[in-house]
Write a protein that holds these residues in place. Structure first.
Motif, PDB file in Angstrom:
ATOM      1  N   GLY A 360       0.886  -1.150   0.000  1.00 38.92           N
ATOM      2  CA  GLY A 360       0.000   0.000   0.000  1.00 38.92           C
ATOM      3  C   GLY A 360       0.925   1.202   0.000  1.00 38.92           C
ATOM      4  O   GLY A 360       2.148   1.033  -0.079  1.00 38.92           O
ATOM      5  N   PRO A 361       0.366   2.403   0.118  1.00 39.25           N
ATOM      6  CA  PRO A 361       1.253   3.566   0.167  1.00 39.25           C
ATOM      7  C   PRO A 361       1.898   3.776   1.539  1.00 39.25           C
ATOM      8  O   PRO A 361       2.875   4.521   1.655  1.00 39.25           O
ATOM      9  N   GLN A 362       1.367   3.084   2.596  1.00 37.17           N
ATOM     10  CA  GLN A 362       1.790   3.423   3.972  1.00 37.17           C
ATOM     11  C   GLN A 362       3.289   3.270   4.170  1.00 37.17           C
ATOM     12  O   GLN A 362       3.922   4.096   4.835  1.00 37.17           O
ATOM     13  N   GLY A 363       3.863   2.186   3.638  1.00 33.60           N
ATOM     14  CA  GLY A 363       5.301   1.948   3.821  1.00 33.60           C
ATOM     15  C   GLY A 363       6.105   3.121   3.281  1.00 33.60           C
ATOM     16  O   GLY A 363       7.044   3.601   3.919  1.00 33.60           O
ATOM     17  N   GLY A 364       5.713   3.600   2.120  1.00 32.71           N
ATOM     18  CA  GLY A 364       6.427   4.722   1.509  1.00 32.71           C
ATOM     19  C   GLY A 364       6.217   6.008   2.289  1.00 32.71           C
ATOM     20  O   GLY A 364       7.142   6.822   2.441  1.00 32.71           O
ATOM     21  N   ILE A 365       4.990   6.181   2.795  1.00 30.93           N
ATOM     22  CA  ILE A 365       4.687   7.401   3.563  1.00 30.93           C
ATOM     23  C   ILE A 365       5.543   7.412   4.839  1.00 30.93           C
ATOM     24  O   ILE A 365       6.192   8.415   5.165  1.00 30.93           O
ATOM     25  N   GLN A 366       5.575   6.247   5.527  1.00 36.78           N
ATOM     26  CA  GLN A 366       6.394   6.161   6.754  1.00 36.78           C
ATOM     27  C   GLN A 366       7.872   6.349   6.441  1.00 36.78           C
ATOM     28  O   GLN A 366       8.601   7.023   7.165  1.00 36.78           O
ATOM     29  N   ALA A 367       8.301   5.710   5.350  1.00 36.28           N
ATOM     30  CA  ALA A 367       9.725   5.752   5.010  1.00 36.28           C
ATOM     31  C   ALA A 367      10.157   7.184   4.696  1.00 36.28           C
ATOM     32  O   ALA A 367      11.215   7.641   5.149  1.00 36.28           O
ATOM     33  N   ALA A 368       9.336   7.899   3.933  1.00 37.54           N
ATOM     34  CA  ALA A 368       9.693   9.292   3.593  1.00 37.54           C
ATOM     35  C   ALA A 368       9.771  10.128   4.872  1.00 37.54           C
ATOM     36  O   ALA A 368      10.678  10.957   5.029  1.00 37.54           O
ATOM     37  N   ALA A 369       8.837   9.862   5.802  1.00 41.83           N
ATOM     38  CA  ALA A 369       8.849  10.619   7.065  1.00 41.83           C
ATOM     39  C   ALA A 369      10.124  10.318   7.857  1.00 41.83           C
ATOM     40  O   ALA A 369      10.615  11.164   8.599  1.00 41.83           O
ATOM     41  N   ARG A 370      10.654   9.098   7.671  1.00 46.58           N
ATOM     42  CA  ARG A 370      11.883   8.732   8.382  1.00 46.58           C
ATOM     43  C   ARG A 370      13.138   9.112   7.602  1.00 46.58           C
ATOM     44  O   ARG A 370      14.248   8.745   7.987  1.00 46.58           O
ATOM     45  N   GLY A 371      12.976   9.744   6.466  1.00 40.99           N
ATOM     46  CA  GLY A 371      14.129  10.262   5.734  1.00 40.99           C
ATOM     47  C   GLY A 371      14.634   9.381   4.602  1.00 40.99           C
ATOM     48  O   GLY A 371      15.706   9.634   4.044  1.00 40.99           O
ATOM     49  N   HIS A 372      13.850   8.334   4.253  1.00 41.94           N
ATOM     50  CA  HIS A 372      14.263   7.474   3.132  1.00 41.94           C
ATOM     51  C   HIS A 372      13.738   8.034   1.810  1.00 41.94           C
ATOM     52  O   HIS A 372      12.632   8.584   1.760  1.00 41.94           O
ATOM     53  N   ASP A 373      14.473   7.824   0.752  1.00 41.21           N
ATOM     54  CA  ASP A 373      13.890   7.999  -0.576  1.00 41.21           C
ATOM     55  C   ASP A 373      12.959   6.823  -0.827  1.00 41.21           C
ATOM     56  O   ASP A 373      13.197   5.710  -0.316  1.00 41.21           O
ATOM     57  N   VAL A 374      11.915   7.057  -1.612  1.00 42.99           N
ATOM     58  CA  VAL A 374      10.929   5.993  -1.834  1.00 42.99           C
ATOM     59  C   VAL A 374      10.541   5.898  -3.302  1.00 42.99           C
ATOM     60  O   VAL A 374      10.587   6.875  -4.047  1.00 42.99           O
ATOM     61  N   VAL A 375      10.185   4.669  -3.680  1.00 44.87           N
ATOM     62  CA  VAL A 375       9.569   4.412  -4.984  1.00 44.87           C
ATOM     63  C   VAL A 375       8.212   3.792  -4.681  1.00 44.87           C
ATOM     64  O   VAL A 375       8.115   2.827  -3.919  1.00 44.87           O
ATOM     65  N   MET A 376       7.171   4.380  -5.234  1.00 44.14           N
ATOM     66  CA  MET A 376       5.817   3.952  -4.891  1.00 44.14           C
ATOM     67  C   MET A 376       5.268   3.001  -5.963  1.00 44.14           C
ATOM     68  O   MET A 376       5.286   3.321  -7.161  1.00 44.14           O
ATOM     69  N   CYS A 377       4.784   1.842  -5.496  1.00 41.41           N
ATOM     70  CA  CYS A 377       4.091   0.917  -6.405  1.00 41.41           C
ATOM     71  C   CYS A 377       3.061   0.145  -5.589  1.00 41.41           C
ATOM     72  O   CYS A 377       3.092  -1.087  -5.541  1.00 41.41           O
ATOM     73  N   PRO A 378       2.139   0.863  -4.926  1.00 46.22           N
ATOM     74  CA  PRO A 378       1.135   0.181  -4.122  1.00 46.22           C
ATOM     75  C   PRO A 378       0.307  -0.778  -4.979  1.00 46.22           C
ATOM     76  O   PRO A 378       0.017  -0.476  -6.143  1.00 46.22           O
ATOM     77  N   ILE A 379      -0.056  -1.907  -4.375  1.00 44.77           N
ATOM     78  CA  ILE A 379      -0.831  -2.927  -5.108  1.00 44.77           C
ATOM     79  C   ILE A 379      -1.981  -2.275  -5.875  1.00 44.77           C
ATOM     80  O   ILE A 379      -2.227  -2.604  -7.030  1.00 44.77           O
ATOM     81  N   ASP A 380      -2.669  -1.365  -5.194  1.00 45.82           N
ATOM     82  CA  ASP A 380      -3.763  -0.634  -5.837  1.00 45.82           C
ATOM     83  C   ASP A 380      -3.279   0.772  -6.163  1.00 45.82           C
ATOM     84  O   ASP A 380      -3.070   1.578  -5.265  1.00 45.82           O
ATOM     85  N   PRO A 381      -3.035   1.085  -7.423  1.00 40.35           N
ATOM     86  CA  PRO A 381      -3.408   0.357  -8.630  1.00 40.35           C
ATOM     87  C   PRO A 381      -2.214  -0.186  -9.415  1.00 40.35           C
ATOM     88  O   PRO A 381      -2.379  -0.556 -10.570  1.00 40.35           O
ATOM     89  N   CYS A 382      -1.008  -0.244  -8.797  1.00 44.51           N
ATOM     90  CA  CYS A 382       0.196  -0.456  -9.620  1.00 44.51           C
ATOM     91  C   CYS A 382       0.477  -1.917  -9.959  1.00 44.51           C
ATOM     92  O   CYS A 382       1.388  -2.188 -10.745  1.00 44.51           O
ATOM     93  N   TYR A 383      -0.253  -2.861  -9.332  1.00 43.26           N
ATOM     94  CA  TYR A 383      -0.020  -4.271  -9.672  1.00 43.26           C
ATOM     95  C   TYR A 383      -0.870  -4.626 -10.897  1.00 43.26           C
ATOM     96  O   TYR A 383      -2.065  -4.874 -10.784  1.00 43.26           O
TER      97      TYR A 383
END
Ligand code: ACM
Ligand code: ZN
Length: 494
Positions: A360-383
């Protein structure tokens, strides 16, 4: 303007029929006519303009000719892709409308995930896919090369990987659609038809990497660790926790047998594999998997438990975190960054690890808040192994309980839910074409296109410039080009 003649009055111009939609378009009144697309390409004058953003370009078509300006080679290449899409048949030749375009991408990572493990598609499908990606200004092919069901890349130091690891003893029969809530095993039947050996030699890999580079596409290789490793354990059983012998899995799912996190030999094996991978792939980022790694074997394994104790790690999740950090540091010494699926966040990797958000997007949202770069491909709709919601579709799909329709894909926004101040962490996104339920290259293409056209626009075009109605009007011509120019199998537009 060699080869061009002013076309007859065009009257009201049709909207610029380009995907992804360029970010700034001023349409002119008129067009240039040429004998063929080759004459269009030959008529272009190119200039450098350092003020244009990376990968961006300015394209001017007027009665003074066709001019391209860009700060880099990628920008010049993308200008030519736009020009290619603007070139349409016109009587006996082709024409290009008068237009001024100033364009640059919204995101740096505009990707497609290509799963060659559950089914193997080979160089021809890959090359066609790279051609079509370039046409859409997609620039990352995330190549999924190792799995429970098959190891698909030659590693010289470990030849058994592609002897025992690249062939499985069967596959689930086609038409085994798993419905939400059903145990995944139910109804699965082994067809007992050996699948493989299928893999890419190192020469094949070099050929594909070079083919992609000519199209400004980076290939990001993925070596899954510690999970999805059964094909490697089939080749070298000592890399697992129990030393048991296996065959690569004939069925889909998640094996509980994973690489042993306590074994120095396993760590050395993975370093050796990554050494060969880095020699083959110039990508500045290497994917080390990290998803779906059941800890059952680690809980029972004396070596895993000994490492957890010796290093004072926080249980088995801590051990996976240690592995992520270890390989991140190992690859950093070679000048590479690591990217992992969002589960790697549970092990608290350093912020140097890029997070790929899939559950989902949550992992990326949390990661960005923790200072990680992120690539988003949440199951809905990217799978895009999800059903497309077509009235009549001959192919089978995985079932996550919703349809990833063309319109739903078009609604993707990689930065959604991420505060403005953290947007610089969003590298971009990708469509993930997993291949469990895809039995041939042409089925694989049908699932990619035109949904990847929609995702390409989400990754390139500024949010404010996107419009479903406009995309819906432009997509038929691009789909026709995919079929005619690239020999793609593409799903219909309903
Ligand atoms: C995933 O789909 N297991 C990353
Ligand atoms: Zn172990």
């Amino acid at each position: 303007m060699a080869g061009a003649v002013a076309a007859t009055a065009m009257g009201a111009m049709a909207a610029v029929n380009v995907i992804p939609l360029p970010n700034k378009v001023v349409e002119g009144d008129g067009a240039l006519a040429f004998a063929n697309p080759g004459a269009v390409a030959a008529a272009v004058t190119e200039a450098d303009d350092a003020s244009i953003p990376a990968e961006g370009y300015r394209l001017t078509v007027s009665d003074a000719g066709i001019r391209i300006a860009a700060a880099d080679a990628a920008g010049r290449f993308y200008a030519r892709q736009t020009l290619r899409q603007l070139t349409t048949p016109d009587g006996k030749g082709v024409s290009v409308p008068f237009v001024t375009i100033e364009d640059a991408p919204r995101f740096k990572w505009r990707g497609l995930h290509f799963d060659d493990c559950r089914h193997f598609f080979g160089k021809e499908t890959l090359k066609k896919t790279l051609d079509a990606m370039a046409y859409h200004k997609l620039n990352v092919l995330h190549w999924h090369l190792t799995e429970d069901q098959g190891w698909r890349i030659e590693i010289k130091k470990y030849p058994e990987l592609t002897v025992k690891g690249a062939v499985r003893p069967g596959s689930p029969k086609p038409k085994v659609l798993v419905r939400p809530g059903e145990p995944s095993e139910r109804g699965w039947v082994n067809n007992h038809i050996p699948y493989g050996p299928y893999f890419y030699t190192q020469d094949d890999v070099r050929e594909i990497v070079a083919y992609a580079a000519e199209r400004h596409i980076t290939i990001v290789p993925e070596i899954e660790l510690p999970g999805h490793a059964l094909a490697a354990l089939a080749a070298y059983p000592e890399l697992g926790c129990t030393g048991e012998t296996f065959e690569p899995w004939w069925r889909w799912g998640v094996s509980e047998h994973i690489f042993c996190g306590g074994s120095d030999r396993t760590i050395r094996f993975l370093e050796d594999v990554l050494d060969e991978v880095c020699a083959l792939f110039p990508s500045s980022i290497v994917h080390i998997g990290g998803d779906e790694a059941p800890k059952k074997m680690w809980k029972q394994c004396p070596k895993c438990q000994a490492r957890i104790k010796a290093l004072g790690l926080d249980g088995e999740e801590g051990l996976q975190g240690w592995m992520t950090r270890h390989f991140t540091e190992y690859l950093a010494k070679k000048g590479r960054r690591t990217i992992g699926w969002d589960e790697v966040l549970d092990g608290n990797p350093g912020t140097g690890t890029v997070i790929m958000s899939w559950r989902g997007p949550q992992g990326g949202i949390q990661a960005a808040a923790r200072g990680h770069d992120v690539v988003m491909c949440p199951i809905d709709p990217c799978y895009i192994d999800n059903p497309q919601g077509l009235k009549d579709d001959p192919y089978e799909y995985i079932n996550y309980g919703f349809n990833a329709t063309l319109e739903r894909c078009y609604g993707f926004d990689p930065a959604a839910g991420i505060p403005e101040g953290q947007h610089s962490h969003v590298l971009g996104g990708q469509g993930n074409n997993w291949s469990e339920y895809t039995w041939s290259g042409s089925e694989y293409e049908w699932k990619m296109w035109p949904r990847m056209s929609a995702l390409a626009e989400c990754l390139w075009t500024d949010r404010a410039n996107k419009s479903w109605a406009s995309f819906r009007a432009r997509i038929p011509a691009v789909r026709t080009a995919l079929i005619r120019q690239f020999r793609m199998n593409a799903a219909p537009i309903e």
